[in-house]
Design a protein around this motif. Structure first.
Motif, PDB file in Angstrom:
ATOM      1  N   ASP A 145      -0.542 -64.133  41.088  1.00  0.00           N
ATOM      2  CA  ASP A 145      -1.079 -65.410  42.065  1.00  0.00           C
ATOM      3  C   ASP A 145      -0.265 -65.187  43.350  1.00  0.00           C
ATOM      4  O   ASP A 145      -0.709 -65.530  44.241  1.00  0.00           O
ATOM      5  CB  ASP A 145      -0.717 -66.594  41.333  1.00  0.00           C
ATOM      6  N   THR A 187      -1.608 -62.275  45.347  1.00  0.00           N
ATOM      7  CA  THR A 187      -2.813 -62.922  45.890  1.00  0.00           C
ATOM      8  C   THR A 187      -2.913 -63.711  46.954  1.00  0.00           C
ATOM      9  O   THR A 187      -3.585 -63.536  48.090  1.00  0.00           O
ATOM     10  CB  THR A 187      -3.831 -63.283  44.726  1.00  0.00           C
ATOM     11  N   ALA A 213      -3.991 -63.085  50.906  1.00  0.00           N
ATOM     12  CA  ALA A 213      -5.028 -63.817  51.457  1.00  0.00           C
ATOM     13  C   ALA A 213      -4.456 -64.408  52.675  1.00  0.00           C
ATOM     14  O   ALA A 213      -5.222 -64.486  53.914  1.00  0.00           O
ATOM     15  CB  ALA A 213      -5.328 -65.147  50.574  1.00  0.00           C
ATOM     16  N   LEU A 227      -9.213 -66.923  49.323  1.00  0.00           N
ATOM     17  CA  LEU A 227      -8.706 -66.811  47.953  1.00  0.00           C
ATOM     18  C   LEU A 227      -9.895 -67.204  47.139  1.00  0.00           C
ATOM     19  O   LEU A 227     -10.022 -66.153  46.203  1.00  0.00           O
ATOM     20  CB  LEU A 227      -7.985 -68.218  47.828  1.00  0.00           C
ATOM     21  N   GLY A 257     -11.878 -63.459  47.532  1.00  0.00           N
ATOM     22  CA  GLY A 257     -10.871 -62.403  47.063  1.00  0.00           C
ATOM     23  C   GLY A 257     -10.414 -61.721  48.426  1.00  0.00           C
ATOM     24  O   GLY A 257     -11.187 -61.220  49.128  1.00  0.00           O
ATOM     25  N   PRO A 258      -8.929 -61.415  48.552  1.00  0.00           N
ATOM     26  CA  PRO A 258      -8.512 -60.482  49.484  1.00  0.00           C
ATOM     27  C   PRO A 258      -9.103 -59.130  49.556  1.00  0.00           C
ATOM     28  O   PRO A 258      -9.465 -58.589  48.379  1.00  0.00           O
ATOM     29  CB  PRO A 258      -7.195 -60.645  49.371  1.00  0.00           C
ATOM     30  N   SER A 299      -8.898 -55.001  49.577  1.00  0.00           N
ATOM     31  CA  SER A 299      -8.004 -53.886  48.813  1.00  0.00           C
ATOM     32  C   SER A 299      -6.896 -53.711  49.693  1.00  0.00           C
ATOM     33  O   SER A 299      -5.631 -53.476  49.363  1.00  0.00           O
ATOM     34  CB  SER A 299      -8.671 -52.810  48.492  1.00  0.00           C
ATOM     35  N   MET A 321      -4.303 -56.550  49.466  1.00  0.00           N
ATOM     36  CA  MET A 321      -3.574 -56.688  48.407  1.00  0.00           C
ATOM     37  C   MET A 321      -2.433 -55.393  48.386  1.00  0.00           C
ATOM     38  O   MET A 321      -1.382 -55.660  47.942  1.00  0.00           O
ATOM     39  CB  MET A 321      -4.640 -56.405  47.040  1.00  0.00           C
ATOM     40  N   GLN A 362       1.675 -56.290  48.132  1.00  0.00           N
ATOM     41  CA  GLN A 362       2.397 -55.763  47.017  1.00  0.00           C
ATOM     42  C   GLN A 362       3.326 -54.573  47.616  1.00  0.00           C
ATOM     43  O   GLN A 362       4.694 -54.778  47.169  1.00  0.00           O
ATOM     44  CB  GLN A 362       1.354 -54.794  46.191  1.00  0.00           C
TER      45      GLN A 362
END
Length: 392
Positions: A278, A281, A285, A340, A343-344, A346, A349, A353
């Motif tokens: 979470d 994500t 976002a 959110l 969805g963000p 790729s 994301m 990360q």
């Protein structure tokens, strides 16, 4: 002659002792009451002044936060205005293209469409051309509707930001008025405190003078008593010598004593941190809301957020930093919730990360703030459409 002198000394001693008693008993109570009262007033005023100064400090922090939010909002209004301008240009181009096609169809009637249909070499070709004509019209309608929806959404967002800007401006004015009132009250309290402290010092000085006078009177009384005793002893020795018919005096006199520009696009690694799915994500976002969809722009915003997470001046979690009061405009306007929900991307994301794994954009590795560059006059490192800086 000796009797007269003795009586005079006794009268002087009695007078000095009486004066010392009057000094030591009568005014002490009144002086102490005044000093105690002034000390109590001084303590109360000092406490009041400390409270006012604390309120002023808190208000100053609120004003600083409000000013920061206003500057962020001004940047977002500028960003939205630019996006609205682009949307209007796209809408105009789409509308112009559609008008050109409609004009062509009107000038040539339906003949050209019929010719296209009847030129079909087979039933399959006929159906394909009919679908093409229908899809062309539907594409025009859908494209125009989509552009209108984007235009309306951006315009609504701009109006929301302007309402928030007006609200924050009013709040800023109210806080500054409160600060002015508290400063005036602090000034008056300081004046009263200075007056009470001056009276207290005066009362203490008078008390010290009274005590000194009392001690001086007491010392004078003791010296007079000692002098009288010496005189009495000497007189007794003379009388004894006269009564014995002569000879040398055998008495001895007794005495007494008293005392008192461009940016470095290299990526560095600060070491990773643990985070839930979470959190990844949420980070993806917010950076998607705040930056262009390219790696450096996204990582620059992610670097600022992770710098805050690792600093003792800010909350120590991604969620705490993102949802801190008055920090990120997409939180207030609902843009974050929208990303959110859908969805963000790729890329967002991936950058999120990487940032959690320790990646930082070197150019902004010491920055904790950013604003929309075209709506701010601040100096800093410009990446994408944002300007990054170390302190507010």
């Amino acid at each position: 002659m000796n009797i007269s002198k003795k009586r005079w000394m006794q009268s002087a001693i009695a007078l000095i002792c009486s004066f010392a008693v009057v000094l030591s008993v009568f005014p002490v109570s009144a002086d102490n009451e005044e000093i105690n009262s002034l000390e109590s007033q001084s303590s109360a005023l000092q406490s009041e002044l400390d409270g006012i100064n604390s309120d002023i400090l808190n208000l100053s922090e609120d004003i600083s936060t409000t000013e920061m939010q206003l500057e962020v909002l001004n940047g977002e209004i500028a960003r939205t205005s630019d996006e609205l301008k682009v949307a209007e240009e796209n809408e105009a181009r789409q509308y112009a293209a559609m008008k050109t096609r409609i004009k062509y169809m009107y000038e040539h009637g339906n003949a050209s469409l019929l010719e296209m249909l009847f030129s079909a070499e087979s039933m399959v070709d006929f159906l394909n051309k009919a679908d093409f004509i229908e899809n062309l019209s539907e594409y025009d309608r859908n494209s125009l509707d989509e552009l209108k929806a984007i235009h309306a959404e951006i315009q609504e967002q701009q109006e929301t930001l302007q309402v928030q800007q007006s609200s924050l401006t009013d709040l800023q004015s109210q806080l500054k008025n409160q600060e002015s009132e508290l400063q005036a009250k602090a000034s008056a309290t300081s004046t009263n405190l200075a007056d009470v402290q001056a009276r207290l010092e005066k009362a203490k000085a008078e008390e010290a003078e009274r005590i000194a006078a009392e001690e001086a009177a007491k010392k004078a009384a003791e010296e007079a008593e000692e002098a009288a005793a010496r005189e009495a002893s000497a007189s007794a020795g003379n009388n004894s010598s006269q009564n014995s018919g002569g000879g040398s005096s055998s008495g001895s006199s007794q005495g007494g004593n008293s005392s008192g520009g461009g940016y470095d696009d290299s990526v560095i690694n600060n070491g990773g941190t643990s985070a839930s799915a979470d959190d990844v994500t949420l980070l993806a976002a917010i950076i998607q809301c705040e930056a262009y969809q390219n790696y450096d722009s996204l990582l620059a915003v992610a670097t600022v957020i992770m710098n805050r997470v690792e600093s003792s001046r800010f909350p120590n979690s991604i969620r705490g930093v993102v949802y801190a009061k008055g920090q990120f405009e997409p939180v207030w306007t609902g843009r974050l919730d929208s990303v959110l929900s859908s969805g963000p991307t790729s890329l967002s994301m991936q950058v999120a990360q990487d940032a959690i794994n320790g990646s930082r954009l070197a150019a902004v590795s010491d920055c904790y703030y950013f604003l929309y560059a075209h709506g701010s006059g601040r100096d800093g490192v410009v990446i994408g459409d944002n300007v990054f800086f170390q302190s507010w």
